[in-house]
Design a protein around this motif. Structure first.
Motif, PDB file in Angstrom:
ATOM      1  N   VAL A  92       0.362  24.507 -12.184  1.00 47.03           N
ATOM      2  CA  VAL A  92       0.767  23.117 -12.068  1.00 47.03           C
ATOM      3  C   VAL A  92       1.591  22.777 -13.290  1.00 47.03           C
ATOM      4  CG1 VAL A  92      -0.028  20.734 -11.934  1.00 47.03           C
ATOM      5  CG2 VAL A  92      -1.269  22.515 -10.721  1.00 47.03           C
ATOM      6  N   THR A  93       2.778  22.243 -13.067  1.00 52.17           N
ATOM      7  CA  THR A  93       3.645  21.803 -14.153  1.00 52.17           C
ATOM      8  C   THR A  93       3.626  20.284 -14.182  1.00 52.17           C
ATOM      9  OG1 THR A  93       5.046  23.754 -13.907  1.00 52.17           O
ATOM     10  CG2 THR A  93       5.991  21.869 -15.088  1.00 52.17           C
ATOM     11  N   VAL A  94       3.367  19.753 -15.374  1.00 52.27           N
ATOM     12  CA  VAL A  94       3.325  18.306 -15.557  1.00 52.27           C
ATOM     13  C   VAL A  94       4.480  17.917 -16.466  1.00 52.27           C
ATOM     14  CG1 VAL A  94       1.936  16.323 -16.248  1.00 52.27           C
ATOM     15  CG2 VAL A  94       0.812  18.384 -15.404  1.00 52.27           C
ATOM     16  N   SER A  95       5.329  17.023 -15.981  1.00 54.12           N
ATOM     17  CA  SER A  95       6.435  16.488 -16.775  1.00 54.12           C
ATOM     18  C   SER A  95       6.020  15.106 -17.257  1.00 54.12           C
ATOM     19  CB  SER A  95       7.708  16.387 -15.931  1.00 54.12           C
ATOM     20  OG  SER A  95       8.083  17.660 -15.469  1.00 54.12           O
ATOM     21  N   ARG A 135       4.567  20.644 -19.589  1.00 53.49           N
ATOM     22  CA  ARG A 135       3.497  21.613 -19.833  1.00 53.49           C
ATOM     23  C   ARG A 135       3.086  22.220 -18.500  1.00 53.49           C
ATOM     24  NH1 ARG A 135       5.016  20.222 -24.124  1.00 53.49           N
ATOM     25  NH2 ARG A 135       3.857  19.656 -25.978  1.00 53.49           N
ATOM     26  N   SER A 136       2.717  23.504 -18.522  1.00 53.69           N
ATOM     27  CA  SER A 136       2.245  24.186 -17.319  1.00 53.69           C
ATOM     28  C   SER A 136       0.814  24.655 -17.544  1.00 53.69           C
ATOM     29  CB  SER A 136       3.132  25.390 -16.994  1.00 53.69           C
ATOM     30  OG  SER A 136       4.424  24.941 -16.639  1.00 53.69           O
ATOM     31  N   TYR A 137       0.036  24.570 -16.475  1.00 52.07           N
ATOM     32  CA  TYR A 137      -1.380  24.927 -16.521  1.00 52.07           C
ATOM     33  C   TYR A 137      -1.686  25.777 -15.302  1.00 52.07           C
ATOM     34  CZ  TYR A 137      -1.288  20.973 -19.701  1.00 52.07           C
ATOM     35  OH  TYR A 137      -0.960  20.113 -20.722  1.00 52.07           O
ATOM     36  N   ARG A 138      -2.440  26.848 -15.513  1.00 54.43           N
ATOM     37  CA  ARG A 138      -2.802  27.743 -14.410  1.00 54.43           C
ATOM     38  C   ARG A 138      -4.271  27.568 -14.058  1.00 54.43           C
ATOM     39  NH1 ARG A 138       0.449  33.361 -15.679  1.00 54.43           N
ATOM     40  NH2 ARG A 138       2.504  32.433 -15.404  1.00 54.43           N
ATOM     41  N   GLY A 139      -4.565  27.786 -12.783  1.00 55.20           N
ATOM     42  CA  GLY A 139      -5.946  27.764 -12.337  1.00 55.20           C
ATOM     43  C   GLY A 139      -6.523  26.376 -12.129  1.00 55.20           C
ATOM     44  N   VAL A 140      -5.682  25.372 -12.055  1.00 53.69           N
ATOM     45  CA  VAL A 140      -6.116  24.008 -11.792  1.00 53.69           C
ATOM     46  C   VAL A 140      -5.217  23.444 -10.694  1.00 53.69           C
ATOM     47  CG1 VAL A 140      -4.681  23.046 -13.645  1.00 53.69           C
ATOM     48  CG2 VAL A 140      -6.694  21.798 -12.891  1.00 53.69           C
ATOM     49  N   SER A 141      -5.779  22.636  -9.820  1.00 53.89           N
ATOM     50  CA  SER A 141      -4.995  22.122  -8.692  1.00 53.89           C
ATOM     51  C   SER A 141      -4.237  20.851  -9.070  1.00 53.89           C
ATOM     52  CB  SER A 141      -5.913  21.813  -7.509  1.00 53.89           C
ATOM     53  OG  SER A 141      -6.745  20.706  -7.801  1.00 53.89           O
ATOM     54  N   ALA A 142      -3.202  20.562  -8.316  1.00 54.11           N
ATOM     55  CA  ALA A 142      -2.445  19.324  -8.522  1.00 54.11           C
ATOM     56  C   ALA A 142      -3.343  18.117  -8.298  1.00 54.11           C
ATOM     57  CB  ALA A 142      -1.235  19.280  -7.601  1.00 54.11           C
ATOM     58  N   ARG A 143      -4.245  18.207  -7.336  1.00 48.27           N
ATOM     59  CA  ARG A 143      -5.169  17.103  -7.053  1.00 48.27           C
ATOM     60  C   ARG A 143      -6.053  16.809  -8.264  1.00 48.27           C
ATOM     61  NH1 ARG A 143     -10.396  17.014  -4.940  1.00 48.27           N
ATOM     62  NH2 ARG A 143     -10.296  19.257  -4.738  1.00 48.27           N
ATOM     63  N   ALA A 144      -6.557  17.872  -8.904  1.00 49.46           N
ATOM     64  CA  ALA A 144      -7.374  17.698 -10.103  1.00 49.46           C
ATOM     65  C   ALA A 144      -6.548  17.099 -11.240  1.00 49.46           C
ATOM     66  CB  ALA A 144      -7.982  19.029 -10.532  1.00 49.46           C
ATOM     67  N   LEU A 195      -1.748  11.614 -25.566  1.00 48.14           N
ATOM     68  CA  LEU A 195      -1.969  11.723 -24.126  1.00 48.14           C
ATOM     69  C   LEU A 195      -1.976  13.184 -23.705  1.00 48.14           C
ATOM     70  CD1 LEU A 195      -2.093  10.417 -21.228  1.00 48.14           C
ATOM     71  CD2 LEU A 195       0.396  10.695 -21.220  1.00 48.14           C
ATOM     72  N   ILE A 196      -0.986  13.947 -24.138  1.00 52.39           N
ATOM     73  CA  ILE A 196      -0.889  15.358 -23.770  1.00 52.39           C
ATOM     74  C   ILE A 196      -2.068  16.138 -24.334  1.00 52.39           C
ATOM     75  CG2 ILE A 196       0.472  17.466 -24.041  1.00 52.39           C
ATOM     76  CD1 ILE A 196       2.981  15.626 -23.900  1.00 52.39           C
ATOM     77  N   GLU A 197      -2.479  15.829 -25.541  1.00 55.90           N
ATOM     78  CA  GLU A 197      -3.630  16.501 -26.155  1.00 55.90           C
ATOM     79  C   GLU A 197      -4.901  16.249 -25.351  1.00 55.90           C
ATOM     80  OE1 GLU A 197      -6.017  18.797 -28.478  1.00 55.90           O
ATOM     81  OE2 GLU A 197      -3.827  18.694 -28.554  1.00 55.90           O
ATOM     82  N   GLN A 198      -5.157  15.003 -25.005  1.00 51.93           N
ATOM     83  CA  GLN A 198      -6.347  14.666 -24.224  1.00 51.93           C
ATOM     84  C   GLN A 198      -6.283  15.309 -22.841  1.00 51.93           C
ATOM     85  OE1 GLN A 198      -6.125  10.395 -24.393  1.00 51.93           O
ATOM     86  NE2 GLN A 198      -7.709  10.282 -25.966  1.00 51.93           N
ATOM     87  N   PHE A 199      -5.128  15.244 -22.220  1.00 47.81           N
ATOM     88  CA  PHE A 199      -4.960  15.845 -20.904  1.00 47.81           C
ATOM     89  C   PHE A 199      -5.168  17.357 -20.966  1.00 47.81           C
ATOM     90  CE2 PHE A 199      -2.490  18.131 -17.830  1.00 47.81           C
ATOM     91  CZ  PHE A 199      -3.008  17.621 -16.659  1.00 47.81           C
ATOM     92  N   SER A 200      -4.579  18.009 -21.941  1.00 46.79           N
ATOM     93  CA  SER A 200      -4.677  19.458 -22.057  1.00 46.79           C
ATOM     94  C   SER A 200      -6.120  19.917 -22.241  1.00 46.79           C
ATOM     95  CB  SER A 200      -3.819  19.964 -23.224  1.00 46.79           C
ATOM     96  OG  SER A 200      -2.447  19.768 -22.923  1.00 46.79           O
ATOM     97  N   GLN A 201      -6.909  19.161 -22.981  1.00 45.14           N
ATOM     98  CA  GLN A 201      -8.323  19.523 -23.147  1.00 45.14           C
ATOM     99  C   GLN A 201      -9.031  19.526 -21.800  1.00 45.14           C
ATOM    100  OE1 GLN A 201     -10.006  16.923 -26.122  1.00 45.14           O
ATOM    101  NE2 GLN A 201      -8.745  17.795 -27.745  1.00 45.14           N
ATOM    102  N   LYS A 202      -8.750  18.559 -20.958  1.00 42.67           N
ATOM    103  CA  LYS A 202      -9.357  18.512 -19.631  1.00 42.67           C
ATOM    104  C   LYS A 202      -8.836  19.645 -18.750  1.00 42.67           C
ATOM    105  CE  LYS A 202     -10.002  13.515 -19.404  1.00 42.67           C
ATOM    106  NZ  LYS A 202     -11.385  13.393 -18.937  1.00 42.67           N
ATOM    107  N   ALA A 203      -7.539  19.869 -18.744  1.00 45.68           N
ATOM    108  CA  ALA A 203      -6.929  20.862 -17.855  1.00 45.68           C
ATOM    109  C   ALA A 203      -7.303  22.289 -18.248  1.00 45.68           C
ATOM    110  CB  ALA A 203      -5.415  20.689 -17.850  1.00 45.68           C
ATOM    111  N   VAL A 204      -7.345  22.580 -19.525  1.00 46.76           N
ATOM    112  CA  VAL A 204      -7.659  23.932 -19.968  1.00 46.76           C
ATOM    113  C   VAL A 204      -9.134  24.226 -19.717  1.00 46.76           C
ATOM    114  CG1 VAL A 204      -7.843  25.429 -21.993  1.00 46.76           C
ATOM    115  CG2 VAL A 204      -5.786  24.091 -21.618  1.00 46.76           C
ATOM    116  N   ARG A 205      -9.979  23.263 -19.958  1.00 44.37           N
ATOM    117  CA  ARG A 205     -11.420  23.447 -19.721  1.00 44.37           C
ATOM    118  C   ARG A 205     -11.664  23.718 -18.233  1.00 44.37           C
ATOM    119  NH1 ARG A 205     -13.451  19.240 -22.484  1.00 44.37           N
ATOM    120  NH2 ARG A 205     -13.041  17.801 -20.783  1.00 44.37           N
ATOM    121  N   ALA A 206     -10.967  22.996 -17.369  1.00 41.91           N
ATOM    122  CA  ALA A 206     -11.148  23.161 -15.921  1.00 41.91           C
ATOM    123  C   ALA A 206     -10.545  24.480 -15.436  1.00 41.91           C
ATOM    124  CB  ALA A 206     -10.523  22.003 -15.167  1.00 41.91           C
TER     125      ALA A 206
END
Length: 85
Positions: free
Chosen positions: A57-60, A5-14, A72-83
């Motif tokens: 940020v791309t997460v494999s 999955r790829s997410y924009r506007g969030v840092s790798a550290r986050a 796991l991906i669903e929970q993670f995506s909610q955090k990443a998209v909100r941020a």
């Protein structure tokens, strides 16, 4: 099983922090491992339009089964998209 999955506007550290918050332990600078899963993080810059660039940020995600990865991906995506907005 692998999912990416790829997410924009969030840092790798986050992203690393979110994965740790979901029960993972940092293995190295780009890898977090949890019970029955592992996630590797890569950060790049992508152009949006002519003059704007965003961090992507791309997460494999790797795991034994969809039953492990899907929640796991669903929970993670909610955090990443909100941020990342």
């Amino acid at each position: 099983m692998e999912r990416e999955r790829s997410y924009r506007g969030v840092s790798a550290r986050a992203v690393i922090g979110y994965l740790e918050g979901l029960g993972g332990d940092r293995i190295d600078e780009t890898t977090v491992e949890g019970d029955d899963w592992r996630a590797s993080v890569a950060e790049s810059t992508v152009s949006v339009g002519r003059s704007m660039e965003l961090t992507e940020v791309t997460v494999s995600f790797e795991g034994e089964s969809a039953e492990t990865l899907d929640p796991l991906i669903e929970q993670f995506s909610q955090k990443a998209v909100r941020a990342g907005g």
